[in-house]
Motif scaffolding. Sequence first.
Motif, short mmCIF file in Angstrom:
data_model
loop_
_atom_site.label_atom_id
_atom_site.label_comp_id
_atom_site.label_asym_id
_atom_site.label_seq_id
_atom_site.Cartn_x
_atom_site.Cartn_y
_atom_site.Cartn_z
N THR A 99 -8.94 -22.79 -15.08
CA THR A 99 -7.57 -22.83 -15.59
C THR A 99 -6.60 -23.57 -14.70
N ALA A 100 -7.09 -24.24 -13.66
CA ALA A 100 -6.23 -24.97 -12.72
C ALA A 100 -5.15 -24.06 -12.16
N ASP A 101 -5.56 -22.86 -11.78
CA ASP A 101 -4.63 -21.84 -11.29
C ASP A 101 -5.26 -21.21 -10.05
N PRO A 102 -5.20 -21.87 -8.90
CA PRO A 102 -6.02 -21.47 -7.75
C PRO A 102 -5.62 -20.13 -7.14
N VAL A 103 -6.63 -19.34 -6.83
CA VAL A 103 -6.45 -18.05 -6.17
C VAL A 103 -7.42 -17.98 -4.99
N TRP A 104 -7.20 -17.01 -4.12
CA TRP A 104 -8.08 -16.86 -2.96
C TRP A 104 -8.18 -15.38 -2.61
N GLN A 105 -9.42 -14.87 -2.52
CA GLN A 105 -9.58 -13.45 -2.21
C GLN A 105 -9.35 -13.17 -0.74
N MET A 106 -8.57 -12.11 -0.50
CA MET A 106 -8.32 -11.59 0.84
C MET A 106 -8.94 -10.20 0.94
N PRO A 107 -9.19 -9.70 2.14
CA PRO A 107 -9.92 -8.43 2.28
C PRO A 107 -9.01 -7.20 2.41
N PHE A 108 -9.36 -6.15 1.69
CA PHE A 108 -8.85 -4.82 2.02
C PHE A 108 -9.65 -4.34 3.24
N HIS A 109 -9.21 -4.71 4.42
CA HIS A 109 -10.01 -4.49 5.63
C HIS A 109 -9.72 -3.08 6.17
N ASP A 110 -10.62 -2.15 5.87
CA ASP A 110 -10.39 -0.74 6.19
C ASP A 110 -10.08 -0.46 7.66
N PRO A 111 -10.68 -1.16 8.63
CA PRO A 111 -10.34 -0.86 10.03
C PRO A 111 -8.86 -1.04 10.37
N TYR A 112 -8.12 -1.77 9.54
CA TYR A 112 -6.69 -1.95 9.79
C TYR A 112 -5.85 -0.80 9.24
N GLU A 113 -6.49 0.16 8.60
CA GLU A 113 -5.73 1.31 8.08
C GLU A 113 -4.90 1.99 9.17
N SER A 114 -5.45 2.05 10.38
CA SER A 114 -4.72 2.73 11.46
C SER A 114 -3.40 2.04 11.79
N MET A 115 -3.29 0.76 11.44
CA MET A 115 -2.08 0.01 11.74
C MET A 115 -0.90 0.46 10.87
N ILE A 116 -1.18 1.08 9.73
CA ILE A 116 -0.09 1.50 8.83
C ILE A 116 0.15 3.01 8.92
N GLU A 117 -0.38 3.63 9.98
CA GLU A 117 -0.23 5.08 10.15
C GLU A 117 0.57 5.36 11.42
N PRO A 118 1.89 5.62 11.28
CA PRO A 118 2.72 5.91 12.45
C PRO A 118 2.51 7.34 12.93
N GLN A 119 3.21 7.69 13.98
CA GLN A 119 3.04 9.02 14.56
C GLN A 119 3.72 10.11 13.75
N ILE A 120 4.85 9.83 13.12
CA ILE A 120 5.63 10.92 12.54
C ILE A 120 5.63 10.95 11.03
N ALA A 121 4.88 10.08 10.37
CA ALA A 121 4.83 10.08 8.90
C ALA A 121 3.45 9.65 8.46
N ASP A 122 3.23 9.69 7.14
CA ASP A 122 1.92 9.28 6.62
C ASP A 122 1.72 7.77 6.74
N LEU A 123 2.80 7.00 6.52
CA LEU A 123 2.68 5.55 6.46
C LEU A 123 3.84 4.89 7.19
N ASP A 124 3.58 3.66 7.64
CA ASP A 124 4.57 2.81 8.30
C ASP A 124 4.81 1.61 7.38
N ASN A 125 6.07 1.34 7.05
CA ASN A 125 6.30 0.22 6.13
C ASN A 125 6.28 -1.13 6.81
N ALA A 126 6.28 -1.18 8.13
CA ALA A 126 6.30 -2.47 8.83
C ALA A 126 5.63 -2.33 10.19
N PRO A 127 4.30 -2.36 10.23
CA PRO A 127 3.60 -2.17 11.50
C PRO A 127 4.02 -3.20 12.53
N SER A 128 4.10 -2.78 13.78
CA SER A 128 4.45 -3.69 14.86
C SER A 128 3.24 -4.53 15.24
#
Length: 459
Positions: free
Chosen positions: A370-399
């Motif tokens: 369809t001449a509509d290019p896409v590219w698959q990126m990974p749901f890389h599970d080891p990075y889950e810890s990057m979105i888990e802050p100390q005081i809440a379930d999730l961090d909206n902007a990991p450092s």
Amino acid sequence: MSPKFAAPSATAIPLITVKSDDLDVTLANLPNAAASWLRNKGFNASIGAIEALPNADGTIKAVYAGIGAKGQSRVRFALAAAAAKLPAGTYTLDTMLTGPALDEAALGLLLTTYKFDRYKSGAAKDIVFVLPAGVDAERIEALAAGECLTRDLINTPASDMGPAELEEAAVALAKQHGANCTVIKGDDLLKQNHPLIHTVGRASPRTSRLIDLSWGTTGPKLTLVGKGVCFDTGGLNLKPGASMGLMKKDMGGAATVLGLAHMIMALKTPLQLRILIPAVENSVDGSAFRPGDVLTSRKGLTVEINNTDAEGRLVLADALALADEGKPDHIISMATLTGAARVAVGPDLAPFYTTDDAMARVLAQAAEETADPVWQMPFHDPYESMIEPQIADLDNAPSGGFAGSITAALFLRRFVTDTPYTHFDIYGWNPVAAPARPKGGAGMGARAILAALPEVLGL
């Protein structure tokens, strides 16, 4: 605008495609005078090359358009590069192209006629294309109309495209196709448990809302969720001026799902469709949410706010949780979500993440066709810890600045529990004009998704 093909006409000017590696054969089969004319004019059939063959009275007899060599892949919509140079008139395509290549050429012709002239005076050049033989007009016209809807919505400045105007566009689309559209506004968002949507938009005088469009009563269930941040200042983490200049396009995900919805409904696709658009403006006043706040989402997950400019994933979170509660067969979200995605793949590719292996496989093939290019990126599970802050379930902007698109996608995945899920992190903008794609708003991934649905959903 909704570009359409014209009916066959005896007065239409032939638009003849020529591949550069077939040029000698093409010239050899022409009358001597015509072949000499093209040679003397330096016509080489490269992409974008165009030459008109005149009649004796000076009118145009035919136009020859170069589409490059066989197998070239550096330029999408090669014919459109030449078609954009045509003078006003009615043209009929004369080509040996078939299959997906013919569909691409036909779609490119229609998209070449697109102009965003809402704020300009004067008439545009009137170019009309006759329906090419072998082309499914209904399908190609639906694709073009959906793309043009997306472009118009993104190109409209935020002064005329706030949450209310985005709602009006959704309501108009619903009316066009006999769909239903309901809207939750303002403080009712809190009453009906959409706290993140309410929080992100509460500093703006333009009332936030959740737009909910549904169509179809039989077949598999598909829910599309589009980010509708109609303008993003960054909130209290205010963007610098240079970064704010294009933020009218931050509702590009919403614009793209509305364009895709038009394609699906116009083609009477046998499915049950739902569109969810959290429409907000991320502004600054005394009520704006703050860095360090901890917010509770519809799903019950708490989110620590470490950057108010990472607001898109917040409004999407509530909408995705609602989508998941409906237990559809697939959820697709589209959002102009991260600059990291642009750094990774540039403005032309639509990166996507999916929990569905079939979707990944089919999308790759559909994108090519369809001449509509896409590219698959990974749901890389080891990075889950990057979105888990100390005081809440999730961090909206990991450092740290690493893997920004992946961590945003992992954040969104937390709000889809039981449903196959695909997320697109799109740009929604052409920074430089290209064939059939002027500088400005752009749909990304919609045609590929549409082509993938039959196999993914078993239609």
